[in-house]
Design a protein around this motif. Sequence first.
Motif, PDB file in Angstrom:
ATOM      1  N   ARG A 297       5.019  -2.151  10.528  1.00  0.00           N
ATOM      2  CA  ARG A 297       5.644  -3.476  10.438  1.00  0.00           C
ATOM      3  C   ARG A 297       4.881  -4.547  11.204  1.00  0.00           C
ATOM      4  NH1 ARG A 297       8.997  -3.035   6.149  1.00  0.00           N
ATOM      5  NH2 ARG A 297      10.199  -1.098   6.269  1.00  0.00           N
ATOM      6  N   SER A 298       3.753  -4.164  11.770  1.00  0.00           N
ATOM      7  CA  SER A 298       3.008  -5.128  12.575  1.00  0.00           C
ATOM      8  C   SER A 298       1.581  -4.635  12.745  1.00  0.00           C
ATOM      9  CB  SER A 298       3.659  -5.297  13.948  1.00  0.00           C
ATOM     10  OG  SER A 298       3.567  -4.074  14.680  1.00  0.00           O
ATOM     11  N   GLU A 299       0.731  -5.501  13.252  1.00  0.00           N
ATOM     12  CA  GLU A 299      -0.655  -5.118  13.514  1.00  0.00           C
ATOM     13  C   GLU A 299      -0.720  -4.008  14.554  1.00  0.00           C
ATOM     14  OE1 GLU A 299      -4.649  -7.081  15.506  1.00  0.00           O
ATOM     15  OE2 GLU A 299      -3.399  -8.348  14.201  1.00  0.00           O
ATOM     16  N   ALA A 300       0.179  -4.053  15.528  1.00  0.00           N
ATOM     17  CA  ALA A 300       0.171  -3.031  16.576  1.00  0.00           C
ATOM     18  C   ALA A 300       0.449  -1.651  15.989  1.00  0.00           C
ATOM     19  CB  ALA A 300       1.198  -3.374  17.646  1.00  0.00           C
ATOM     20  N   GLU A 301       1.401  -1.574  15.071  1.00  0.00           N
ATOM     21  CA  GLU A 301       1.704  -0.286  14.449  1.00  0.00           C
ATOM     22  C   GLU A 301       0.576   0.156  13.530  1.00  0.00           C
ATOM     23  OE1 GLU A 301       5.569   0.009  12.683  1.00  0.00           O
ATOM     24  OE2 GLU A 301       6.504  -1.182  14.243  1.00  0.00           O
TER      25      GLU A 301
ATOM     26  N   PRO B 287       0.330  -7.300  -4.638  1.00  0.00           N
ATOM     27  CA  PRO B 287      -0.608  -7.289  -3.513  1.00  0.00           C
ATOM     28  C   PRO B 287       0.151  -7.090  -2.205  1.00  0.00           C
ATOM     29  CG  PRO B 287      -0.248  -9.534  -4.269  1.00  0.00           C
ATOM     30  CD  PRO B 287       0.527  -8.639  -5.205  1.00  0.00           C
ATOM     31  N   ILE B 288      -0.506  -6.463  -1.231  1.00  0.00           N
ATOM     32  CA  ILE B 288       0.168  -6.268   0.066  1.00  0.00           C
ATOM     33  C   ILE B 288       0.053  -7.513   0.940  1.00  0.00           C
ATOM     34  CG2 ILE B 288      -0.186  -3.771   0.074  1.00  0.00           C
ATOM     35  CD1 ILE B 288      -2.461  -4.285   2.113  1.00  0.00           C
TER      36      ILE B 288
ATOM     37  N   LEU C 214       7.961  -5.129   0.391  1.00  0.00           N
ATOM     38  CA  LEU C 214       8.032  -4.304   1.597  1.00  0.00           C
ATOM     39  C   LEU C 214       7.026  -4.729   2.662  1.00  0.00           C
ATOM     40  CD1 LEU C 214       8.481  -0.798  -0.092  1.00  0.00           C
ATOM     41  CD2 LEU C 214      10.243  -2.342   0.794  1.00  0.00           C
ATOM     42  N   THR C 215       6.141  -5.702   2.333  1.00  0.00           N
ATOM     43  CA  THR C 215       5.178  -6.188   3.341  1.00  0.00           C
ATOM     44  C   THR C 215       5.325  -7.692   3.575  1.00  0.00           C
ATOM     45  OG1 THR C 215       3.447  -6.536   1.671  1.00  0.00           O
ATOM     46  CG2 THR C 215       3.498  -4.394   2.776  1.00  0.00           C
ATOM     47  N   LYS C 216       6.382  -8.279   3.036  1.00  0.00           N
ATOM     48  CA  LYS C 216       6.580  -9.710   3.255  1.00  0.00           C
ATOM     49  C   LYS C 216       6.826  -9.997   4.731  1.00  0.00           C
ATOM     50  CE  LYS C 216       8.180 -11.181  -1.301  1.00  0.00           C
ATOM     51  NZ  LYS C 216       9.304 -11.755  -2.096  1.00  0.00           N
TER      52      LYS C 216
ATOM     53  N   LEU D 233      11.697   0.020  -5.027  1.00  0.00           N
ATOM     54  CA  LEU D 233      12.134  -1.368  -4.889  1.00  0.00           C
ATOM     55  C   LEU D 233      13.504  -1.614  -5.507  1.00  0.00           C
ATOM     56  CD1 LEU D 233       8.793  -3.273  -5.645  1.00  0.00           C
ATOM     57  CD2 LEU D 233       9.772  -2.641  -3.435  1.00  0.00           C
ATOM     58  N   GLU D 234      14.152  -0.532  -5.971  1.00  0.00           N
ATOM     59  CA  GLU D 234      15.478  -0.613  -6.580  1.00  0.00           C
ATOM     60  C   GLU D 234      15.486  -1.549  -7.780  1.00  0.00           C
ATOM     61  OE1 GLU D 234      18.181  -1.652  -3.443  1.00  0.00           O
ATOM     62  OE2 GLU D 234      18.061   0.337  -2.516  1.00  0.00           O
ATOM     63  N   GLN D 235      14.412  -1.463  -8.555  1.00  0.00           N
ATOM     64  CA  GLN D 235      14.310  -2.193  -9.810  1.00  0.00           C
ATOM     65  C   GLN D 235      14.718  -1.269 -10.954  1.00  0.00           C
ATOM     66  OE1 GLN D 235      13.683  -5.297 -10.292  1.00  0.00           O
ATOM     67  NE2 GLN D 235      12.297  -6.120  -8.736  1.00  0.00           N
ATOM     68  N   PRO D 236      15.049  -1.842 -12.137  1.00  0.00           N
ATOM     69  CA  PRO D 236      15.289  -0.984 -13.302  1.00  0.00           C
ATOM     70  C   PRO D 236      14.074  -0.102 -13.571  1.00  0.00           C
ATOM     71  CG  PRO D 236      15.977  -3.230 -13.749  1.00  0.00           C
ATOM     72  CD  PRO D 236      15.257  -3.262 -12.429  1.00  0.00           C
ATOM     73  N   GLU D 237      14.316   1.096 -14.070  1.00  0.00           N
ATOM     74  CA  GLU D 237      13.233   2.059 -14.260  1.00  0.00           C
ATOM     75  C   GLU D 237      12.107   1.499 -15.120  1.00  0.00           C
ATOM     76  OE1 GLU D 237      13.246   6.753 -15.001  1.00  0.00           O
ATOM     77  OE2 GLU D 237      13.868   5.622 -16.783  1.00  0.00           O
ATOM     78  N   ASP D 238      12.451   0.773 -16.174  1.00  0.00           N
ATOM     79  CA  ASP D 238      11.441   0.271 -17.107  1.00  0.00           C
ATOM     80  C   ASP D 238      11.042  -1.176 -16.829  1.00  0.00           C
ATOM     81  OD1 ASP D 238      11.304   2.677 -18.400  1.00  0.00           O
ATOM     82  OD2 ASP D 238      12.800   2.169 -19.906  1.00  0.00           O
ATOM     83  N   TYR D 239      11.268  -1.623 -15.594  1.00  0.00           N
ATOM     84  CA  TYR D 239      10.821  -2.961 -15.215  1.00  0.00           C
ATOM     85  C   TYR D 239       9.301  -3.023 -15.322  1.00  0.00           C
ATOM     86  CZ  TYR D 239       9.821  -6.976 -12.178  1.00  0.00           C
ATOM     87  OH  TYR D 239       9.358  -8.160 -11.658  1.00  0.00           O
ATOM     88  N   LEU D 240       8.793  -4.067 -15.968  1.00  0.00           N
ATOM     89  CA  LEU D 240       7.362  -4.157 -16.261  1.00  0.00           C
ATOM     90  C   LEU D 240       6.534  -4.726 -15.116  1.00  0.00           C
ATOM     91  CD1 LEU D 240       7.451  -5.334 -19.985  1.00  0.00           C
ATOM     92  CD2 LEU D 240       6.758  -3.094 -19.102  1.00  0.00           C
TER      93      LEU D 240
END
Length: 910
Positions: free
Chosen positions: A447-451, A477-478, A490-492, A529-536
Motif C-alpha cells: 500500500r506504499s513505497e515502504a511496503e 494500468p497500476i 486496487l492501486t488508486k 474487482l467484483e465486476q460481472p463475470e463477462d465484463y469487457l
Amino acid sequence: MRKIEWDKAKTWGRKTQFFSSKSLLNLLTSLMAWSFLITPSQALLGKVGVVKSPENQHQWTSIRNRLLATGLQFCLIEAEKWKTAEDLRNVRTLFLPNVETITGQQAQALETWVEGGGNLIVSGPTGNLSESTVKDQLRALFGGYWGFSNSAPSTIQVEPTNQLSLGNPDSLSDTLIGGVIIPSAITAQPLAVWLTENKPPAVIINDRTIFLGWRWGVSGVTSAVFDVTWLKTVLNRYGINESNQLVAERSVDIPPCNILDLNPPQQPFPILPPVYIPPPEDTEIETGPEPSIEIELSPDSSIPSPILISAAQSGSLGDRRSQGFNDGLDANAVAVISPQQAQTMSEELSKLIVRFESTLLAAKAHHQGVSDHPYVSLHQSQEAVNQAKVSLQNFERLLNQRQYDQARQLWLKARRNLWDHYPTNAALAQAEVRAMWLDRGTIVKTRSEAELAVLFDRMAEAGINTVFMETVNASYPIYPSRVAPEQNPLTKGWDPLKAAVKLAHERNMELHAWVWVFAAANQGHNKVLEQPEDYLGPVLSRHPDWGITDKNGNHFDRGPQFKKAFLDPANPRVQKYLLSLFDEIVRNYDVDGIQFDYIRYPFQQPENNQTFGYSQSSRYLFKEMTGVDPIEISPGHPLWNQWTGFRIRQVDSFVATASTYLKQINPELIISASVFPIEQRDRLFRLQQNWEEWMKQEWVDMIVLMTYALDTGNLEERIKLAFDDSLPPSALVIPGLRLLKVPDPVTIDQLQFVRHMPISGFALFATENLTPSLQSLLSRIQSPNTPQPLPYRQPFETALSRYQSLQKEWTFLANKEQLKLDKNSLKQIDAQGKQLEKALEKLAAEPSANNLRIAQQYLRQFQRQFPNWMRSHKQVYSYQVQVWENRLETLNKLLAYGDSKMINHSRIRP
C-alpha cells in the motif's frame, strides 16, 4: 480404519441409527443378489471400460475387487486386443489404471475416441514407458503426465474447485506414496495437491481427462476405501453414478466390453456439469460422513467379504501380510520394476548425479583455497554424490537379483540424499540475466513505497538483477494514467510504478514494464474487482468494436480457468491506443525496458471450428484482399492458410511498429516478449505468435520462453526451442521457470541445468512464490553483492566474465590433477586460452568491429580445438565436457548479440 475416520464414524453414529458392519454387510449382500434387466441403451449410458495390461495384470485381483466395490458397471478391455477406436465403441468412459506402455496405434485410437466424445481416467505412471513420440501425444491428450514419485508418504488434499461435486473432501484425503502429476496443457487444473513443499499437483483435470497421481488399485499404496471414493467421485463428474446406472447382477468378475454389440454413438457424449448449491454464508456445515466400509469379493468365492484397509495398515506388503491381510496379490509381483521402468529410473538418477557434479565443480572452483564453512558443506556434497554413484551401481545389481523393493528404496534414498546436499552454500551464478516477474497480485498487497521496498529488498538479496513489473493487466494500468480510461482500483491513491523504478535503481536492478498487449479483459480480474463475470474491461466496454470474437460473436476465449477477451490487432484504433499507452510509460517513467505479454491471438482449436479474429476491421480487410468474408471459411478451405497468415501479419506488424516507435523515444530501451515454447507450425496455427520472426528482424531484444515445469526432465523437453537452428546466432532467448508448487531443491537443479546450457539467463515466475527458504538459497548461490554485467546491456563484458569462470574450473581441476589432459594439450589450452582472454578483455574495454573480429577469430579457433583437447577427459566426464562446450557456445552468441547492437547505433553502455 484411521483414527480420524473412526472418530467421524462415531459422530455419524450418534446422529443417526448406526448399522453394525455385519448388518450392513447382510443388507448389501441382499441388494447385490437382486438382478435387473438392462437394455443396450442403458448399458451404454453408464458403461465404463477398464484396460488390463501387462503392467497391471499382477495387480488385477486388487484392481478388480475395488472396481466391483463401487457398485457400478465396468467392462474389460485387454490391452493386447485394443488397437483402434472401433475397439472402444461400447464405452463412453475409459479407465487406464497404471497402464505404463501405450503403443502409437493405441494413442491414435484414444485421440480419435476422445474427439468423438469419450472421457478418460488415468492413474499412476500411465504412458511413461511408451516411445518418445507417443509420450508427447499422450501428454497432449491427458493434459499432464506422471513427473516423478514422491520420496516418502505424503498427504493428499483436495483443492477448492467447481470442477467436481466433491461431497466430503476429507474422504478424499489420505497419506500415501504417489507421484507429482505435471500439467502439460494450459487447460489442465489441479484437483488435489500433495501437502509437501510448494504443494505440487496430485490430481489434475483436463477437458476430458482426470489424472490420479497414485497407482490406483494397488493395496500396498493406499486403502481400498480411498481408491473407491476417488473413482466414484470422478465418475460422477462424467455423469456415472448409482442414480443413472442400473445395478447389474451379482458377479465376481468384469465382463469384456464387447459383450454387447452396440453401435458407436453418433453424437459426442456430454460432460455433465457438477451441481453445487452453496450454503448461506453464516451457516456452518456439518459433514459427518458415513463410516468407511468397503466390500471386496474374494476371487474364489461369490460371498462378499469385507476388508478394511487403512493408511496405517498399508505399509510394506510384508507387514500387511504378517497382520493377516490377504488381498490376492503376489508378494513379489507388487514390487516388480519392469526393464523400461528400470531404465527410466537409472537415467533420472544418472542425470541428477552429473548435474550435481557439474554444479559442485563450479562451487569448488569459485571457492578454491577457501577453508570456511561453505567449503565444509561442499565436502559433504562430494560425499553425497560419491554415495549416489555407488547407489546407482547397487540399484542395478538389486534389479538383476530381482530385489525390487530394496532397489526402489535405495533409489529414492539416493535421490533424496542428493537433494538434501545440493551444493547451495557457495556462489554458482555467472554473469547472466536473473529476472523475476513482479505480479499484480503481489503489488496490490503493498500500500506504499515502504511496503514495496520490502519486496525489492528480498529480490535484491536473492540476486535478481531484472524485474518485470506487471504494469498493465487486463487494460488496467497500476499507475494513474491519462491514456487508459481507468487505473487499477486496487492501486488508486499512489503510483507503484514510480516507486518501483526508484527502488530498483537504488538496488542496481533494472525495472522493465510488463504489459498485457492484446488481452483486454480477464474474468479472474473481474472476480477480484467484483465486476460481472463477462465484463469487457475498461477499454472494450467503451469500445466493443475494438475486440475480436469467435464465429458466434463471443468475446471471451475458452481458456483453462479464467477466460479472457482480446483486442483486435488489425484495428488501427487499437494500435494507436496501445502505442499511446506505451509512449506514456516510456516517456513518464525511467523504465529500462518493456515486456510484451499476450502478444498474440487467443488459443484456438481450428480443427474443432474454435477460432478467433472476427472483428469488423479484420473481416473487412480480409474481404478486400480476397473477396471472401473469413467467417464463412473453415480449415480445409483454399483460403484458410491465407486467413491464418493474415492474422500472423497483424501481430508481426504491431511488434515491428511498436519496437521502432519506442526505440525512437529511448534507443537504450530493452524490448522483450514473453512467449509460448510451442513448436512453430502448431503455434502459428493456434495463436498466431511468430516470435522467431521478431528475433530475426531484431524487433525485440530478448525472448522469454514460458517453459514452466515442475521437474528438470520436463524443462529439458520444453527448452529445446531456445536452441532452434533457425534462430539467428544473435538471438537472446532465456527460459521462464515457475516457482509455484516446485520444491526448492528442484528449483536450484533447474537453474543449474539452465546454466549448463548455451543460455545467458532465466526469469522466475513470480515474486508471489519467492518463499523465505528459496530466497535464502538464491542469496547464497547468486552473489547479490557482487556486481556483474548484464548480457543485454554489456554482452562483451559478460562474455569475458563467463570465460573467466570457465578458466577457474579448468585451473581448479588442473591443480588437483583431475583434468585428464596430456601435457601437450594442457600447454595448448593454456596458451590459446590466454590469447582468447586477452582478446575478450580488449573488446570489453574498447568495443569496435576490429576488436570483435579478432575475439571471434580466437574463440572459433579455441572451440575447434577444444574437443581434441578434452577427448580423454570426456571418456570419464562426458556431461561436464558437454557443459563446457555449451558455455563456450554462449560466448559465441554473446559476441553475435553485441555485434548486432553495435550495428544498431552502438547501444552498448560503457
